[in-house]
Motif scaffolding. Structure first.
Motif, PDB file in Angstrom:
ATOM      1  N   THR A   2      47.224  39.352  32.681  1.00 23.72           N
ATOM      2  CA  THR A   2      46.571  40.622  33.033  1.00 23.72           C
ATOM      3  C   THR A   2      47.532  41.541  33.767  1.00 23.72           C
ATOM      4  O   THR A   2      47.594  42.749  33.484  1.00 23.72           O
ATOM      5  CB  THR A   2      45.326  40.351  33.906  1.00 23.72           C
ATOM      6  N   LEU A   3      48.298  41.002  34.694  1.00 18.95           N
ATOM      7  CA  LEU A   3      49.269  41.824  35.422  1.00 18.95           C
ATOM      8  C   LEU A   3      50.322  42.407  34.477  1.00 18.95           C
ATOM      9  O   LEU A   3      50.697  43.579  34.602  1.00 18.95           O
ATOM     10  CB  LEU A   3      49.956  41.013  36.512  1.00 18.95           C
ATOM     11  N   GLN A   4      50.794  41.606  33.545  1.00 16.62           N
ATOM     12  CA  GLN A   4      51.770  42.116  32.579  1.00 16.62           C
ATOM     13  C   GLN A   4      51.171  43.245  31.755  1.00 16.62           C
ATOM     14  O   GLN A   4      51.830  44.262  31.488  1.00 16.62           O
ATOM     15  CB  GLN A   4      52.248  40.988  31.671  1.00 16.62           C
ATOM     16  N   SER A   5      49.907  43.089  31.355  1.00 16.15           N
ATOM     17  CA  SER A   5      49.223  44.116  30.581  1.00 16.15           C
ATOM     18  C   SER A   5      49.050  45.385  31.396  1.00 16.15           C
ATOM     19  O   SER A   5      49.246  46.497  30.892  1.00 16.15           O
ATOM     20  CB  SER A   5      47.870  43.585  30.113  1.00 16.15           C
ATOM     21  N   ASP A  79      41.113  38.949  34.373  1.00 12.64           N
ATOM     22  CA  ASP A  79      41.223  38.172  33.130  1.00 12.64           C
ATOM     23  C   ASP A  79      41.017  39.048  31.900  1.00 12.64           C
ATOM     24  O   ASP A  79      40.462  38.606  30.899  1.00 12.64           O
ATOM     25  CB  ASP A  79      40.220  37.018  33.129  1.00 12.64           C
ATOM     26  N   ILE A  80      41.469  40.296  31.972  1.00 13.60           N
ATOM     27  CA  ILE A  80      41.354  41.192  30.830  1.00 13.60           C
ATOM     28  C   ILE A  80      42.745  41.582  30.333  1.00 13.60           C
ATOM     29  O   ILE A  80      43.741  41.430  31.044  1.00 13.60           O
ATOM     30  CB  ILE A  80      40.558  42.473  31.180  1.00 13.60           C
ATOM     31  N   LEU A  81      42.796  42.107  29.111  1.00 13.09           N
ATOM     32  CA  LEU A  81      44.026  42.634  28.530  1.00 13.09           C
ATOM     33  C   LEU A  81      43.741  44.026  27.993  1.00 13.09           C
ATOM     34  O   LEU A  81      42.626  44.315  27.533  1.00 13.09           O
ATOM     35  CB  LEU A  81      44.530  41.730  27.405  1.00 13.09           C
ATOM     36  N   THR A 190      34.672  56.878  25.104  1.00 15.28           N
ATOM     37  CA  THR A 190      34.735  56.542  23.685  1.00 15.28           C
ATOM     38  C   THR A 190      36.179  56.310  23.247  1.00 15.28           C
ATOM     39  O   THR A 190      37.071  57.105  23.554  1.00 15.28           O
ATOM     40  CB  THR A 190      34.118  57.676  22.844  1.00 15.28           C
ATOM     41  N   GLY A 191      36.402  55.214  22.546  1.00 17.09           N
ATOM     42  CA  GLY A 191      37.732  54.906  22.042  1.00 17.09           C
ATOM     43  C   GLY A 191      38.593  54.108  22.992  1.00 17.09           C
ATOM     44  O   GLY A 191      39.684  53.666  22.621  1.00 17.09           O
ATOM     45  N   LEU A 192      38.125  53.904  24.223  1.00 14.11           N
ATOM     46  CA  LEU A 192      38.889  53.114  25.191  1.00 14.11           C
ATOM     47  C   LEU A 192      38.281  51.713  25.263  1.00 14.11           C
ATOM     48  O   LEU A 192      37.072  51.566  25.444  1.00 14.11           O
ATOM     49  CB  LEU A 192      38.844  53.768  26.570  1.00 14.11           C
ATOM     50  N   ARG A 193      39.090  50.701  25.151  1.00 15.58           N
ATOM     51  CA  ARG A 193      38.579  49.341  25.156  1.00 15.58           C
ATOM     52  C   ARG A 193      39.527  48.413  25.903  1.00 15.58           C
ATOM     53  O   ARG A 193      40.720  48.691  26.061  1.00 15.58           O
ATOM     54  CB  ARG A 193      38.384  48.830  23.728  1.00 15.58           C
ATOM     55  N   HIS A 194      38.960  47.328  26.374  1.00 14.84           N
ATOM     56  CA  HIS A 194      39.735  46.235  26.932  1.00 14.84           C
ATOM     57  C   HIS A 194      39.221  44.937  26.336  1.00 14.84           C
ATOM     58  O   HIS A 194      38.089  44.860  25.869  1.00 14.84           O
ATOM     59  CB  HIS A 194      39.629  46.206  28.465  1.00 14.84           C
ATOM     60  N   VAL A 195      40.042  43.931  26.340  1.00 14.96           N
ATOM     61  CA  VAL A 195      39.697  42.648  25.736  1.00 14.96           C
ATOM     62  C   VAL A 195      39.449  41.635  26.855  1.00 14.96           C
ATOM     63  O   VAL A 195      40.248  41.524  27.797  1.00 14.96           O
ATOM     64  CB  VAL A 195      40.825  42.142  24.812  1.00 14.96           C
ATOM     65  N   TYR A 196      38.337  40.932  26.757  1.00 17.43           N
ATOM     66  CA  TYR A 196      38.038  39.905  27.750  1.00 17.43           C
ATOM     67  C   TYR A 196      37.880  38.556  27.056  1.00 17.43           C
ATOM     68  O   TYR A 196      37.573  38.479  25.870  1.00 17.43           O
ATOM     69  CB  TYR A 196      36.782  40.251  28.554  1.00 17.43           C
ATOM     70  N   ARG A 197      38.102  37.509  27.831  1.00 16.84           N
ATOM     71  CA  ARG A 197      38.053  36.161  27.296  1.00 16.84           C
ATOM     72  C   ARG A 197      36.610  35.711  27.167  1.00 16.84           C
ATOM     73  O   ARG A 197      35.900  35.566  28.165  1.00 16.84           O
ATOM     74  CB  ARG A 197      38.834  35.215  28.198  1.00 16.84           C
ATOM     75  N   SER A 198      36.171  35.451  25.967  1.00 14.39           N
ATOM     76  CA  SER A 198      34.810  35.001  25.715  1.00 14.39           C
ATOM     77  C   SER A 198      34.712  33.485  25.840  1.00 14.39           C
ATOM     78  O   SER A 198      35.674  32.764  25.553  1.00 14.39           O
ATOM     79  CB  SER A 198      34.368  35.422  24.310  1.00 14.39           C
ATOM     80  N   GLU A 199      33.564  33.018  26.288  1.00 12.35           N
ATOM     81  CA  GLU A 199      33.309  31.582  26.222  1.00 12.35           C
ATOM     82  C   GLU A 199      33.282  31.150  24.756  1.00 12.35           C
ATOM     83  O   GLU A 199      32.831  31.884  23.886  1.00 12.35           O
ATOM     84  CB  GLU A 199      31.971  31.247  26.887  1.00 12.35           C
TER      85      GLU A 199
END
Length: 318
Positions: A2-5, A79-81, A190-199
């Motif tokens: 996450t920090l690198q991202s 814990d997001i990217l 709109t158009g902005l997203r982040h990726v999170y770790r799903s179970e």
């Protein structure tokens, strides 16, 4: 990761925005502090906070640790990217472009939806069940959102909240429960997203959902307690709740269980079916199966949350 991202974001190289990244290591017992300090980025500040708890840390950052002269605060989970390098600058510009906004969120995307490898049947079901993510623009996504600093500093959170973003949403929309909801105060970009770790397994997903339901039930109890006070006393009461660790346990002891539903409001049991009915769309075989499977999942979560709160073994105070 996450920090690198985050540190790859162009906001730290822009000349029109002065930004810094603050790592709030609150009660960490792993290598978070060492890893963060080892990044060696000039915009990075690492704060070692001995006490845990997200709402406690939110209060400390907003009121004590953030720059007094900053215009905006962006809150991110660890814990997001961020797939695009301009995500944070777009979030900041989007907030500045709409002075009436109290919070602006990014759209959460499950990592399962972006996984190139074949998914198991369980993973496909989890990826297909978006839950409440389809209404993300009407919520505050606690994983990544921005607020004007002046707005954030008008508010306080009780120490020990299991779920803080739903609490913050209600407080922002209603001026601390003193006015009707004003839905124009929050939005998603709109158009902005982040990726999170799903179970990726059912049991961990159940535990996660139980925690969320318990947190929402705790929030509902707090709101009932605040509404018993005169409207002009509610904001001051939350300042007390942000300093006193005994405030939330005392409120929950007084407010729960609550007649007639016990510890968890009944609408958590039927919310998925209510959303499907409100959507007014004809259910094809696939959508009908997912809706019914989701309703069964919600029933298990509802009963489990009731039991855990009854036993005093749930999230936060419980």
């Amino acid at each position: 990761a996450t920090l690198q991202s985050l540190l790859a974001q162009d906001i730290f190289a822009r000349t029109d925005i002065a930004a810094r990244l603050v790592v709030l290591a609150n009660g960490c017992r792993d290598q978070t502090i060492a890893v963060a300090r080892g990044m060696g980025h000039p915009a990075l500040v690492v704060l070692d906070l001995p006490q845990g708890g997200k709402s406690r840390t939110w209060n400390r950052f907003v009121h004590d640790l953030s720059d007094a002269d900053c215009d905006a605060l962006i809150f991110a989970d660890a814990d997001i990217l961020l797939p695009e390098s301009d995500a944070l600058s777009r979030l900041a510009r989007g907030l500045f472009a709409r002075p009436g906004l109290h919070a602006l969120s990014s759209q959460p995307v499950k990592d399962l939806a972006l996984t190139p490898a074949p998914l198991t049947l369980t993973e496909r079901l989890i990826a297909a069940s978006a839950g409440g993510l389809d209404d993300w623009r009407g919520a505050i996504c606690g994983q990544l959102y921005a607020m004007p600093a002046a707005v954030a500093r008008r508010h306080f959170m009780p120490i020990g909240l299991p779920v803080e973003d739903g609490f913050l949403r209600a407080i922002l929309l209603t001026d601390t429960l003193t006015a009707p909801e004003d839905l124009t105060r929050i939005d998603g970009l709109t158009g902005l997203r982040h990726v999170y770790r799903s179970e990726r397994q059912i049991l961990p997903l159940l535990r996660h959902q139980v925690r969320l339901v318990i947190g929402s039930s705790v929030n509902a109890a707090i709101f009932r307690a605040l509404r018993k006070l005169p409207p002009d006393a509610r904001a001051e009461e939350l300042q007390t709740a942000a300093r006193d660790e005994g405030w939330l346990p005392a409120v929950l002891k007084a407010e729960l269980p609550h007649w007639p539903h016990g510890y968890v409001p009944f609408h958590f049991l039927v919310k998925r079916l209510s959303r499907a009915r409100a959507a007014g769309r004809a259910l094809d075989l696939r959508r009908g199966f997912l809706t019914l499977a989701g309703a069964g999942f919600d029933a298990i979560v509802y009963v489990w949350a009731q039991i855990r709160m009854l036993r005093g073994s749930g999230a936060g105070h419980w």
